[in-house]
Scaffold this motif. Structure first.
Motif, PDB file in Angstrom:
ATOM      1  N   SER A 178       4.057  61.079  -6.421  1.00  0.00           N
ATOM      2  CA  SER A 178       4.100  62.204  -5.696  1.00  0.00           C
ATOM      3  C   SER A 178       2.510  62.769  -5.855  1.00  0.00           C
ATOM      4  CB  SER A 178       4.946  63.212  -6.297  1.00  0.00           C
ATOM      5  OG  SER A 178       4.800  63.737  -7.698  1.00  0.00           O
ATOM      6  N   GLN A 179       1.598  62.174  -6.828  1.00  0.00           N
ATOM      7  CA  GLN A 179       0.426  62.596  -6.871  1.00  0.00           C
ATOM      8  C   GLN A 179      -0.669  62.025  -5.874  1.00  0.00           C
ATOM      9  OE1 GLN A 179      -0.975  63.058 -11.367  1.00  0.00           O
ATOM     10  NE2 GLN A 179       1.282  63.088 -11.650  1.00  0.00           N
ATOM     11  N   ALA A 180      -0.053  60.928  -5.564  1.00  0.00           N
ATOM     12  CA  ALA A 180      -1.216  59.766  -4.626  1.00  0.00           C
ATOM     13  C   ALA A 180      -1.019  60.504  -3.226  1.00  0.00           C
ATOM     14  CB  ALA A 180      -0.583  58.337  -4.630  1.00  0.00           C
ATOM     15  N   ASP A 181      -2.228  60.069  -2.630  1.00  0.00           N
ATOM     16  CA  ASP A 181      -2.394  60.280  -1.306  1.00  0.00           C
ATOM     17  C   ASP A 181      -2.973  59.216  -0.444  1.00  0.00           C
ATOM     18  OD1 ASP A 181      -3.198  61.406   1.073  1.00  0.00           O
ATOM     19  OD2 ASP A 181      -4.813  62.788   0.228  1.00  0.00           O
ATOM     20  N   LEU A 182      -2.246  58.810   0.610  1.00  0.00           N
ATOM     21  CA  LEU A 182      -2.330  57.617   1.441  1.00  0.00           C
ATOM     22  C   LEU A 182      -3.863  57.732   1.884  1.00  0.00           C
ATOM     23  CD1 LEU A 182      -1.523  54.938   2.601  1.00  0.00           C
ATOM     24  CD2 LEU A 182      -0.606  56.335   4.470  1.00  0.00           C
ATOM     25  N   LYS A 183      -4.384  58.943   2.249  1.00  0.00           N
ATOM     26  CA  LYS A 183      -5.433  58.925   3.240  1.00  0.00           C
ATOM     27  C   LYS A 183      -6.786  58.439   2.159  1.00  0.00           C
ATOM     28  CE  LYS A 183      -4.130  62.968   5.888  1.00  0.00           C
ATOM     29  NZ  LYS A 183      -4.533  64.307   6.037  1.00  0.00           N
ATOM     30  N   LYS A 184      -6.543  58.597   0.830  1.00  0.00           N
ATOM     31  CA  LYS A 184      -7.595  58.214  -0.068  1.00  0.00           C
ATOM     32  C   LYS A 184      -7.727  56.705   0.136  1.00  0.00           C
ATOM     33  CE  LYS A 184      -6.994  62.162  -3.368  1.00  0.00           C
ATOM     34  NZ  LYS A 184      -6.875  62.427  -4.900  1.00  0.00           N
ATOM     35  N   SER A 185      -6.393  55.909   0.099  1.00  0.00           N
ATOM     36  CA  SER A 185      -6.710  54.508   0.005  1.00  0.00           C
ATOM     37  C   SER A 185      -7.042  53.977   1.468  1.00  0.00           C
ATOM     38  CB  SER A 185      -5.289  54.176  -0.325  1.00  0.00           C
ATOM     39  OG  SER A 185      -4.929  54.208  -1.785  1.00  0.00           O
ATOM     40  N   LYS A 186      -6.460  54.901   2.527  1.00  0.00           N
ATOM     41  CA  LYS A 186      -6.934  54.327   3.790  1.00  0.00           C
ATOM     42  C   LYS A 186      -8.389  54.178   4.106  1.00  0.00           C
ATOM     43  CE  LYS A 186      -5.588  55.025   8.635  1.00  0.00           C
ATOM     44  NZ  LYS A 186      -4.543  55.701   9.459  1.00  0.00           N
ATOM     45  N   ASN A 187      -9.267  55.450   3.390  1.00  0.00           N
ATOM     46  CA  ASN A 187     -10.568  55.488   3.699  1.00  0.00           C
ATOM     47  C   ASN A 187     -11.182  54.269   3.180  1.00  0.00           C
ATOM     48  OD1 ASN A 187     -10.232  58.090   4.721  1.00  0.00           O
ATOM     49  ND2 ASN A 187     -10.657  59.023   2.801  1.00  0.00           N
ATOM     50  N   LEU A 188     -10.664  53.395   2.134  1.00  0.00           N
ATOM     51  CA  LEU A 188     -11.247  52.313   1.684  1.00  0.00           C
ATOM     52  C   LEU A 188     -11.392  51.123   2.524  1.00  0.00           C
ATOM     53  CD1 LEU A 188      -9.609  52.514  -2.001  1.00  0.00           C
ATOM     54  CD2 LEU A 188     -12.074  52.924  -1.359  1.00  0.00           C
ATOM     55  N   LEU A 189     -10.429  51.288   3.590  1.00  0.00           N
ATOM     56  CA  LEU A 189     -10.254  50.033   4.504  1.00  0.00           C
ATOM     57  C   LEU A 189     -11.793  49.651   5.157  1.00  0.00           C
ATOM     58  CD1 LEU A 189      -6.613  50.402   6.089  1.00  0.00           C
ATOM     59  CD2 LEU A 189      -7.567  48.873   4.266  1.00  0.00           C
ATOM     60  N   ILE A 190     -12.461  50.572   5.667  1.00  0.00           N
ATOM     61  CA  ILE A 190     -13.565  50.419   6.354  1.00  0.00           C
ATOM     62  C   ILE A 190     -14.821  50.482   5.334  1.00  0.00           C
ATOM     63  CG2 ILE A 190     -12.694  51.699   8.188  1.00  0.00           C
ATOM     64  CD1 ILE A 190     -14.166  54.263   7.584  1.00  0.00           C
ATOM     65  N   VAL A 191     -14.564  50.566   4.064  1.00  0.00           N
ATOM     66  CA  VAL A 191     -15.779  50.232   3.230  1.00  0.00           C
ATOM     67  C   VAL A 191     -16.059  48.794   2.863  1.00  0.00           C
ATOM     68  CG1 VAL A 191     -16.732  50.770   0.966  1.00  0.00           C
ATOM     69  CG2 VAL A 191     -15.383  52.634   2.274  1.00  0.00           C
ATOM     70  N   PRO A 192     -17.059  48.214   2.868  1.00  0.00           N
ATOM     71  CA  PRO A 192     -17.082  46.723   2.529  1.00  0.00           C
ATOM     72  C   PRO A 192     -17.142  46.593   1.045  1.00  0.00           C
ATOM     73  CG  PRO A 192     -18.975  47.303   4.012  1.00  0.00           C
ATOM     74  CD  PRO A 192     -18.101  48.508   3.576  1.00  0.00           C
ATOM     75  N   ILE A 193     -16.761  45.676   0.479  1.00  0.00           N
ATOM     76  CA  ILE A 193     -16.628  45.353  -0.894  1.00  0.00           C
ATOM     77  C   ILE A 193     -17.612  45.748  -1.756  1.00  0.00           C
ATOM     78  CG2 ILE A 193     -15.836  43.790  -2.831  1.00  0.00           C
ATOM     79  CD1 ILE A 193     -13.741  42.534  -0.788  1.00  0.00           C
ATOM     80  N   ILE A 194     -18.960  45.197  -1.218  1.00  0.00           N
ATOM     81  CA  ILE A 194     -20.027  45.283  -2.005  1.00  0.00           C
ATOM     82  C   ILE A 194     -20.645  46.649  -1.999  1.00  0.00           C
ATOM     83  CG2 ILE A 194     -21.023  42.988  -1.250  1.00  0.00           C
ATOM     84  CD1 ILE A 194     -22.696  44.222   1.023  1.00  0.00           C
ATOM     85  N   LYS A 195     -20.121  47.678  -1.356  1.00  0.00           N
ATOM     86  CA  LYS A 195     -20.301  49.079  -1.276  1.00  0.00           C
ATOM     87  C   LYS A 195     -19.506  49.672  -2.231  1.00  0.00           C
ATOM     88  CE  LYS A 195     -23.934  49.092   1.756  1.00  0.00           C
ATOM     89  NZ  LYS A 195     -25.124  49.419   1.443  1.00  0.00           N
TER      90      LYS A 195
END
Length: 601
Positions: A178-195
């Motif tokens: 209940s403390q988690a937020d999907l938006k926080k994880s979804k924002n990582l999808l467009i971040v390259p791993i090296i960043k």
């Protein structure tokens, strides 16, 4: 001595015909993986066992001898005995789904009954409540005699003690999710791993190690609408907990409200595990002794696996030698194993699960990609993995000898070659599916003109020529050294519809025809070019000959997407006629967390 060590990697699991024994095998690994249990149980080996047929305790002794001497785990006889004893309760029957925690309680209760001379093997309820004064292994090591103290607003007080046969503390994982937020994880999808090393935004991996803090808060704020006085008008009592005699082995049973758990939920629940605890932090009035995480019992769709820690390394299905917390997290995230029971043992110093923040971000990104993949095409991310594991970490590490600086290259055996092929195959599957999710998300975040061709009216031949002329005129105005001949050379291919297109265009914008020489087919919805062998688009998963996205329908109960040929939802089994008839726009829905309520039993 026979109880000194237990290496889960060396154990050979016997596959018995008829029935899934993974629930029982995982419980055996849980028990034998605890040093104090092995030490106490080894004292029963030399005791004569004359039961006929063999009782549960005697069968467990046979299993123990086989595991510790020949490194073979065969639970057939123990499984038969459990199914016989609990036949009237329909528990542990062949070809039936069985619960590992119920099995663990049944074995501990059987050991208690054996010690007090009761032959019911745990069926007799009165025998389970008979105080053995911690003379049996079960109560000596696992007993959780928590005392609940109630104090009502009317100032009346009362106490109650948990059941004598209780060996586990219960925790509802909804308090974490209940403390988690999907938006926080979804924002990582467009971040390259090296960043990811420089990623400063919030993420759900910030919940790392929060499980025991959440449990502590839950117990400290516990209230109940009751009072020991019948004539009390307020009937609101605060509950405090105490543990006068702490166990040697502490079990935490994690409650999930549903078996349908996403990769992201599994990841968040696993990283929230606290590696080192004290009973005083949880119950207040108890010991300050340190308890370190020894093992984790995982579950996914009727299958159990146990992860055992030795020093800083973890033994788990699919993991090779010297695999740490990062490898275990990645394996369980991809395979969607979620934790259901934690095992803690008393220790002298605290233990820390070592993993960097950037690695946690990488795994959270991976969990989100797996979650989106499954929600888009209604197919398990791991459904065609070989050997029911990713194969990423099952290669054994070879230890080189310090005395021989020059060593011969190890010979590649047939078994090694087989594992290598499995590993390569699974890597290809993982890379392909992650690529599909990333392409889809990039198209959403940075839409190109060709991405919206399905919403635009195709240009006629004359309109196409006029558009090209406008582009030429615009280019000539912006470029002082514009060469008309150079621009003419760019229009190097002519489509069958008559339109002339620039050389770097692979798809005709008028009819979506392919440039001569390019093989494949163009998706009508996202204009992605696919191989002729592909039945579905690699970017948006639309079928090759699909005329409308309405061939997908969205379940109104669980928000899953299903193909038009299915009459019931593949996830929640709701009938198609019961859901909305509105055509589904294939998009992602949010994580649906279980209700935030606590079950104690």
């Amino acid at each position: 001595m026979l109880y000194e060590s237990f290496n889960l990697e060396e154990i050979l699991f016997e596959k018995n015909i008829g029935g899934n024994d993974c629930f029982l095998e995982s419980v055996i690994c849980l028990l034998f993986g605890c040093y104090e249990f092995r030490k106490s149980f080894s004292q029963h080996i030399d005791t004569p066992h004359t039961c006929y047929p063999k009782c549960i305790s005697c069968c467990l002794v046979s299993v123990y001898k086989s595991v510790m001497t020949s490194k073979t785990l065969d639970v057939y006889n123990l499984r038969v005995r459990l199914s016989t004893v609990f036949k009237n309760k329909s528990l542990f029957q062949q070809n039936h789904k069985s619960d590992a925690i119920e099995c663990l309680n049944a074995i501990l209760n059987a050991l208690h009954c054996k010690q007090i001379g009761d032959t019911s093997e745990g069926i007799n309820e009165s025998a389970l409540n008979e105080n053995c004064r911690s003379s049996c292994i079960s109560h000596n090591l696992f007993s959780l005699g928590v005392i609940e103290s109630y104090q009502c607003e009317c100032e009346s007080q009362s106490q109650t003690e948990w059941d004598y046969s209780n060996y586990c503390q219960y925790f509802n994982i909804a308090d974490i999710l209940s403390q988690a937020d999907l938006k926080k994880s979804k924002n990582l999808l467009i971040v390259p791993i090296i960043k990811l090393k420089n990623y400063k935004n919030d993420a759900n991996c910030d919940l790392k190690g929060k499980m025991m803090t959440s449990l502590q808060l839950k117990l400290q704020t516990a209230e109940v609408d009751c009072c020991s006085r019948d004539n009390c008008k307020k009937k609101k009592s605060k509950i405090s907990f105490s543990l006068p005699k702490p166990p040697s082995i502490y079990l935490l049973n994690i409650i999930w409200e549903s078996d349908e758990v996403s990769h992201l939920d599994s990841f968040i629940a696993t990283i929230s595990i606290t590696e080192s605890i004290t009973m005083k932090e949880i119950y207040g009035n108890s010991t300050s002794d340190i308890y370190n995480l020894r093992g984790i019992l995982f579950y996914k769709k009727s299958h159990y696996e146990y992860a055992l820690r030795t020093d800083n390394f973890w033994a788990f299905k699919g993991l090779g030698e010297e695999c740490g917390w990062y490898e275990l997290l990645k394996e369980t995230t991809i395979m969607n194993y979620h934790p259901i029971c934690l095992v803690y043992e008393r220790s002298l110093e605290s233990y820390i699960l070592k993993i960097s923040h950037s690695d946690l971000l990488e795994l959270e990104k991976l969990a989100c990609e797996c979650y989106f993949y499954e929600n888009k095409i209604n197919e398990d991310f791991y459904n065609d993995f070989l050997d029911d594991c990713t194969g990423l970490f099952n290669t054994r590490k070879k230890k080189s000898s310090s005395n021989n600086p020059i060593t011969e290259s190890p010979k590649i055996t047939q078994e090694d070659n087989y594992e290598s092929q499995h590993q390569q195959k699974n890597l290809e599957i993982i890379d392909k599916r992650i690529k599909e999710v990333r392409i889809s998300e990039e198209k959403k975040s940075n839409p190109k003109p060709s991405d919206n061709l399905e919403t635009k009216k195709p240009l006629s031949k004359s309109e196409t020529k006029q558009s090209n002329c406008n582009n030429i005129e615009k280019s000539s105005n912006n470029d002082p050294v514009f060469d008309e001949k150079k621009n003419v050379n760019q229009k190097s291919w002519k489509c069958s519809c008559g339109s002339e297109n620039l050389n770097d265009w692979d798809i005709c914008p008028s009819c979506q025809g392919l440039k001569p020489g390019i093989q494949g087919w163009v998706c009508k919805f996202c204009t992605n070019i696919n191989n002729d062998s592909e039945v579905r688009c690699e970017a948006c998963f639309s079928y090759k000959n699909q005329n409308s996205q309405s061939e997908f329908w969205k379940c109104s109960k669980c928000d899953s997407f299903n193909t038009g040929s299915k009459f019931s939802c593949s996830k929640c089994k709701s009938m198609k006629s019961q859901v909305s008839s509105k055509p589904a726009n294939v998009a992602y829905s949010g994580v649906r967390y279980p209700k935030n309520n606590i079950r104690k039993s």
